[in-house]
Write a protein that holds these residues in place. Structure first.
Motif, PDB file in Angstrom:
ATOM      1  N   ILE A 241       0.850  -1.195   0.000  1.00 44.11           N
ATOM      2  CA  ILE A 241       0.000   0.000   0.000  1.00 44.11           C
ATOM      3  C   ILE A 241       0.884   1.243   0.000  1.00 44.11           C
ATOM      4  N   PRO A 242       0.759   2.102  -1.013  1.00 42.04           N
ATOM      5  CA  PRO A 242       1.641   3.269  -1.118  1.00 42.04           C
ATOM      6  C   PRO A 242       1.170   4.456  -0.274  1.00 42.04           C
ATOM      7  N   LEU A 243       1.052   4.226   1.030  1.00 39.21           N
ATOM      8  CA  LEU A 243       0.663   5.267   1.977  1.00 39.21           C
ATOM      9  C   LEU A 243       1.613   5.218   3.168  1.00 39.21           C
ATOM     10  N   PRO A 244       1.787   6.366   3.855  1.00 41.23           N
ATOM     11  CA  PRO A 244       2.661   6.381   5.042  1.00 41.23           C
ATOM     12  C   PRO A 244       2.068   5.584   6.197  1.00 41.23           C
ATOM     13  N   ASP A 245       2.920   5.274   7.150  1.00 42.78           N
ATOM     14  CA  ASP A 245       2.475   4.594   8.371  1.00 42.78           C
ATOM     15  C   ASP A 245       1.428   5.436   9.098  1.00 42.78           C
ATOM     16  N   HIS A 246       0.421   4.765   9.664  1.00 46.11           N
ATOM     17  CA  HIS A 246      -0.576   5.401  10.536  1.00 46.11           C
ATOM     18  C   HIS A 246      -1.263   6.597   9.859  1.00 46.11           C
ATOM     19  N   SER A 247      -1.555   6.463   8.568  1.00 48.33           N
ATOM     20  CA  SER A 247      -2.072   7.606   7.805  1.00 48.33           C
ATOM     21  C   SER A 247      -3.573   7.559   7.551  1.00 48.33           C
ATOM     22  N   VAL A 248      -4.260   6.482   7.969  1.00 49.54           N
ATOM     23  CA  VAL A 248      -5.709   6.404   7.768  1.00 49.54           C
ATOM     24  C   VAL A 248      -6.386   6.022   9.076  1.00 49.54           C
ATOM     25  N   ASP A 249      -7.643   6.455   9.200  1.00 47.85           N
ATOM     26  CA  ASP A 249      -8.431   6.174  10.401  1.00 47.85           C
ATOM     27  C   ASP A 249      -9.194   4.860  10.307  1.00 47.85           C
ATOM     28  N   GLY A 250      -9.398   4.390   9.080  1.00 54.29           N
ATOM     29  CA  GLY A 250     -10.145   3.166   8.883  1.00 54.29           C
ATOM     30  C   GLY A 250      -9.779   2.507   7.572  1.00 54.29           C
ATOM     31  N   VAL A 251     -10.032   1.204   7.497  1.00 54.66           N
ATOM     32  CA  VAL A 251      -9.809   0.431   6.269  1.00 54.66           C
ATOM     33  C   VAL A 251     -11.023  -0.451   6.049  1.00 54.66           C
ATOM     34  N   VAL A 252     -11.464  -0.509   4.798  1.00 51.62           N
ATOM     35  CA  VAL A 252     -12.582  -1.379   4.448  1.00 51.62           C
ATOM     36  C   VAL A 252     -12.196  -2.229   3.250  1.00 51.62           C
ATOM     37  N   ALA A 253     -12.653  -3.473   3.260  1.00 51.22           N
ATOM     38  CA  ALA A 253     -12.457  -4.368   2.122  1.00 51.22           C
ATOM     39  C   ALA A 253     -13.643  -5.316   2.071  1.00 51.22           C
ATOM     40  N   THR A 254     -14.324  -5.340   0.932  1.00 48.09           N
ATOM     41  CA  THR A 254     -15.450  -6.256   0.764  1.00 48.09           C
ATOM     42  C   THR A 254     -15.120  -7.233  -0.356  1.00 48.09           C
ATOM     43  N   TYR A 255     -15.066  -8.508   0.017  1.00 44.53           N
ATOM     44  CA  TYR A 255     -14.764  -9.597  -0.913  1.00 44.53           C
ATOM     45  C   TYR A 255     -13.404  -9.385  -1.579  1.00 44.53           C
ATOM     46  N   VAL A 256     -12.421  -9.101  -0.727  1.00 46.29           N
ATOM     47  CA  VAL A 256     -11.063  -8.829  -1.196  1.00 46.29           C
ATOM     48  C   VAL A 256     -10.052  -9.804  -0.591  1.00 46.29           C
ATOM     49  N   LEU A 257     -10.179 -10.124   0.696  1.00 52.09           N
ATOM     50  CA  LEU A 257      -9.213 -11.030   1.319  1.00 52.09           C
ATOM     51  C   LEU A 257      -9.167 -12.383   0.622  1.00 52.09           C
ATOM     52  N   CYS A 258     -10.256 -12.754  -0.020  1.00 54.53           N
ATOM     53  CA  CYS A 258     -10.277 -14.022  -0.743  1.00 54.53           C
ATOM     54  C   CYS A 258      -9.390 -13.997  -1.983  1.00 54.53           C
ATOM     55  N   SER A 259      -9.049 -12.803  -2.465  1.00 50.82           N
ATOM     56  CA  SER A 259      -8.363 -12.716  -3.757  1.00 50.82           C
ATOM     57  C   SER A 259      -6.951 -12.146  -3.691  1.00 50.82           C
ATOM     58  N   VAL A 260      -6.510 -11.635  -2.535  1.00 48.15           N
ATOM     59  CA  VAL A 260      -5.141 -11.137  -2.466  1.00 48.15           C
ATOM     60  C   VAL A 260      -4.167 -12.305  -2.575  1.00 48.15           C
ATOM     61  N   ASP A 261      -2.953 -12.013  -3.043  1.00 49.01           N
ATOM     62  CA  ASP A 261      -1.958 -13.076  -3.197  1.00 49.01           C
ATOM     63  C   ASP A 261      -1.510 -13.630  -1.851  1.00 49.01           C
ATOM     64  N   ASP A 262      -1.344 -12.738  -0.869  1.00 45.16           N
ATOM     65  CA  ASP A 262      -0.839 -13.157   0.435  1.00 45.16           C
ATOM     66  C   ASP A 262      -1.603 -12.413   1.529  1.00 45.16           C
ATOM     67  N   PRO A 263      -2.612 -13.041   2.134  1.00 38.90           N
ATOM     68  CA  PRO A 263      -3.411 -12.351   3.148  1.00 38.90           C
ATOM     69  C   PRO A 263      -2.588 -11.828   4.321  1.00 38.90           C
ATOM     70  N   ALA A 264      -1.578 -12.573   4.757  1.00 38.10           N
ATOM     71  CA  ALA A 264      -0.783 -12.135   5.906  1.00 38.10           C
ATOM     72  C   ALA A 264      -0.043 -10.839   5.598  1.00 38.10           C
ATOM     73  N   ILE A 265       0.553 -10.759   4.422  1.00 37.35           N
ATOM     74  CA  ILE A 265       1.270  -9.537   4.044  1.00 37.35           C
ATOM     75  C   ILE A 265       0.290  -8.384   3.868  1.00 37.35           C
ATOM     76  N   ALA A 266      -0.851  -8.653   3.219  1.00 36.51           N
ATOM     77  CA  ALA A 266      -1.847  -7.605   3.008  1.00 36.51           C
ATOM     78  C   ALA A 266      -2.348  -7.046   4.338  1.00 36.51           C
ATOM     79  N   LEU A 267      -2.624  -7.920   5.302  1.00 38.21           N
ATOM     80  CA  LEU A 267      -3.124  -7.461   6.592  1.00 38.21           C
ATOM     81  C   LEU A 267      -2.039  -6.755   7.394  1.00 38.21           C
ATOM     82  N   ALA A 268      -0.793  -7.165   7.233  1.00 37.33           N
ATOM     83  CA  ALA A 268       0.308  -6.436   7.870  1.00 37.33           C
ATOM     84  C   ALA A 268       0.405  -5.024   7.309  1.00 37.33           C
TER      85      ALA A 268
END
Length: 201
Positions: free
Chosen positions: A87-114
């Motif tokens: 994700i091309p954003l700085p650390d601690h730069s958003v107040d919330g994150v939303v994803a609908t029907y996305v975790l099923c399709s990312v290449d690596d859920p652990a990296i994405a959630l990190a």
């Protein structure tokens, strides 16, 4: 934070009730909100009017439509051409994150959630909605295992057998409102679905 509450078992619902719940969960977010895998902007109507939206969508065709719809909904930010794993954003730069029907399709859920935890402000809110793996030793789980090689190849990388609840827990997210559901579907029967409203400590 709201009092933590978790449904004890999955409940059977239909598509209309699922739509209502999705809108409710997405509508809880406030502040600067990152939507990963924003698609073509299906969630714009559910976002609170005070939200400062930032969208991320790696698919070029979807991103072009997303940009158009974002402007129609009054969002100024251009969608980001990136994947959830970087994700091309700085650390601690958003107040919330939303994803609908996305975790099923990312290449690596652990990296994405990190990455989600990295860009999320301490105590920030997350909303994840996804179809998930069925309980062990069930016919539905066997069908999901058999179907996943095909859905991953032909359905935008979708893995029907992802255990997103476990991935969220392992990533350190704490659930405030977690609802495992079964959504009526034909011809293969109800689809296990997870609605997760939580936060990062």
């Amino acid at each position: 934070m709201e009092e933590r509450r978790q449904a004890p078992a999955s409940r059977l619902i239909d598509d209309d009730e699922l739509d209502d719940l999705e809108r409710e969960f997405v509508g809880r977010l406030r502040g600067r909100v990152l939507e990963i895998g924003a698609g073509e902007g299906e969630n714009f109507g559910a976002l609170h009017s005070d939200v400062e939206w930032v969208g991320l969508e790696p698919d070029a065709a979807r991103r072009a439509e997303l940009a158009t719809r974002a402007r129609e909904w009054g969002h100024r930010a251009e969608p980001l051409d990136a994947r959830a794993e970087a994700i091309p954003l700085p650390d601690h730069s958003v107040d919330g994150v939303v994803a609908t029907y996305v975790l099923c399709s990312v290449d690596d859920p652990a990296i994405a959630l990190a990455e989600v935890r990295r860009v999320l402000a301490p105590g920030g809110r997350v909303v994840f909605i996804d179809h998930v793996v069925a309980p062990p030793h069930t016919a539905k789980r066997a069908v999901q295992r058999a179907a996943t090689p095909f859905t991953a190849k032909f359905c935008h990388g979708c893995h029907w057998d992802r255990d997103s609840a476990r991935a969220l827990a392992e990533a350190g997210f704490l659930g405030d409102d977690v609802r495992p559901l079964r959504v009526r579907s034909m011809p293969f029967g109800p689809v296990p679905t997870l609605l997760f409203d939580g936060h990062a400590p």
